[in-house]
Design an enzyme around this catalytic site. Structure first.
Site, PDB file in Angstrom:
ATOM      1  N   SER A 261       4.542  -4.580  -8.046  1.00  0.00           N
ATOM      2  CA  SER A 261       5.891  -4.614  -8.610  1.00  0.00           C
ATOM      3  C   SER A 261       6.334  -6.063  -8.831  1.00  0.00           C
ATOM      4  O   SER A 261       5.605  -6.839  -9.452  1.00  0.00           O
ATOM      5  CB  SER A 261       6.846  -3.848  -7.693  1.00  0.00           C
ATOM      6  OG  SER A 261       8.070  -3.590  -8.336  1.00  0.00           O
ATOM      7  N   HIS A 402       5.231   4.655  -9.438  1.00  0.00           N
ATOM      8  CA  HIS A 402       5.297   3.217  -9.145  1.00  0.00           C
ATOM      9  C   HIS A 402       5.034   3.019  -7.655  1.00  0.00           C
ATOM     10  O   HIS A 402       5.896   3.286  -6.814  1.00  0.00           O
ATOM     11  CB  HIS A 402       6.687   2.697  -9.525  1.00  0.00           C
ATOM     12  CG  HIS A 402       6.857   1.213  -9.396  1.00  0.00           C
ATOM     13  ND1 HIS A 402       6.302   0.322 -10.290  1.00  0.00           N
ATOM     14  CD2 HIS A 402       7.523   0.457  -8.478  1.00  0.00           C
ATOM     15  CE1 HIS A 402       6.637  -0.918  -9.944  1.00  0.00           C
ATOM     16  NE2 HIS A 402       7.371  -0.851  -8.833  1.00  0.00           N
TER      17      HIS A 402
END
Length: 426
Positions: A261, A402
């Site tokens: 991320s 994610h």
């Protein structure tokens, strides 16, 4: 005047964000775009060899990224002291040894420290090491009560026992699923991690991390083209590398910087800035990480600078809604990692990070690898989920959200094995 310019850029960013309440996830709605040429210099000359790339094109790209996106690091700040709090304890059924090291920075009346947690194979001499940031403290990757608790600011998470921005014993081991340390040790690799907030807390403050060390008299935040948090985190990774060069248990020629991320954004920027990192791994890094900005799908410059203005230099605000005006795009950042191995990952349900944009950026970066006689991606079309592809550049998109998962780590290890230990074909 500086305040006026900043205020205007903030208003522009706010208005653009207000217009983007419906985030685009439709490939058919992506505007026509043309990528800036990776191998054409600012003066219009073609880059046909490594010499021109290294002497001309790479340096000018690096300066543009510093000035327009991540921000310049105003001055050199060296490690002042190193304290080893633990060394050579045996863990994971005798497979690993552990070290906890505190690196300290001092300037005038300021002091900042960061804890590095390091595991290496017990019987290995100078082990290759994966290094990356964690989000809430080194103690979150293990239940071991002897791992030091960070004293830095941490985002509140009551379910983890993090209240008033301070960690507690309750948060031990909450991220063990993200850090399969034993798997890495069994494969012959070490792993090192630092809490990102030890270097720079992830908030729009600029008062309690490394930034104030470079302030001039009367300065309270970085200048327009000075480092945001992404650059600060990248700088911190380089300081960890400085320590690694002194550690006899670590092979500093085989340090693989990775990030998930926003820490994936920091990892690719760190690898571009510091060529001592032998490999770079970007996991779901998205906008201003591996993904192409010009696609304007999922998270865009307007959205990211509105929500996280402290991540970048203020100059990036002027490209909110004007991605086509950027003199660079992220394929150029990935290209600056050449000729070192590069691995980029995406996830099928992580449309916010634009998986296709991450793939296309990685594919384009391969043109620089070709200058060095190395191969970029071995495919030109995005591979099916859970089908890794690699040469000196690798990529996979896995099913799921994610996240960073054991599947991802398995591919990172396989890729490292291929780059460092596979025998060349006859």
């Amino acid at each position: 005047m500086r305040y006026l310019v900043f205020s205007l850029s903030f208003i522009i960013s706010f208005n653009l964000f207000a217009q983007q309440t419906d985030v685009n996830y439709d490939e058919n709605e992506i505007p026509d775009y043309k990528l800036p040429k990776l191998l054409i210099t600012e003066s219009g000359r073609k880059v046909k060899n490594v010499k021109r790339w290294e002497k001309k094109r790479r340096p000018e790209l690096l300066e543009i990224f510093k000035h327009e996106i991540y921000g310049n690091i105003p001055e050199e700040i060296d490690i002042s002291d190193v304290i080893v709090h633990e060394e050579n304890g045996v863990f994971f059924d005798g497979l690993a040894k552990r070290k906890q090291v505190e690196i300290i920075f001092k300037k005038d009346d300021r002091e900042l420290s960061a804890d590095i947690l390091i595991y290496t194979p017990k019987d290995s001499v100078k082990a290759p090491v994966f290094v990356g940031y964690n989000f809430s403290g080194n103690h979150t990757i293990s239940y071991d009560p002897n791992i030091r608790l960070t004293e830095s600011w941490v985002p509140d998470n009551p379910s983890w026992g993090i209240v008033h921005n301070q960690v507690t014993e309750q948060s031990r081991g909450v991220a063990t699923d993200k850090w399969p340390v034993k798997k890495m040790i069994e494969a012959g690799y070490g792993v090192a991690t630092v809490y990102c907030g030890d270097i720079d807390p992830d908030r729009d403050n600029f008062q309690d991390g490394i930034h104030p060390f470079s302030y001039q008299l009367g300065q309270f935040r970085p200048g327009y083209d000075e480092w945001g948090s992404i650059s600060a985190w990248a700088w911190g990774l380089s300081k960890v590398m400085d320590y690694f060069t002194t550690d006899q248990d670590i092979d500093s020629t085989k340090v693989m910087v990775f990030g998930f991320s926003r820490m994936g954004k920091a990892a690719v920027w760190a690898a571009a800035l510091d060529q001592r990192f032998a490999m770079c791994i970007s996991n779901n890094s998205g906008c201003m990480g591996a993904a192409l900005s010009r696609r304007r799908i999922g998270e865009t410059i307007g959205i990211i600078t509105y929500h996280f203005p402290h991540w970048f230099c203020e100059n990036l605000n002027k490209y909110s809604g004007h991605e086509d005006k950027l003199p660079i795009d992220q394929h150029m950042l990935l290209g600056m990692i050449a000729p070192r191995p590069l691995y980029v990952t995406s996830a099928t349900a992580d449309l916010w990070s634009d998986p296709k944009g991450e793939f296309l950026s990685t594919l384009e970066a391969g043109k620089v690898y070709e200058l060095y006689g190395k191969k970029g991606l071995p495919v030109t079309e995005m591979p099916a989920p859970n089908t890794p592809v690699s040469e000196t550049v690798g990529y996979h998109i896995r099913t799921g959200k994610h996240d960073i998962t054991p599947y991802d780590w398995e591919q990172f290890i396989n890729f490292a094995n291929k780059q460092f230990y596979s025998q060349p074909e006859e």
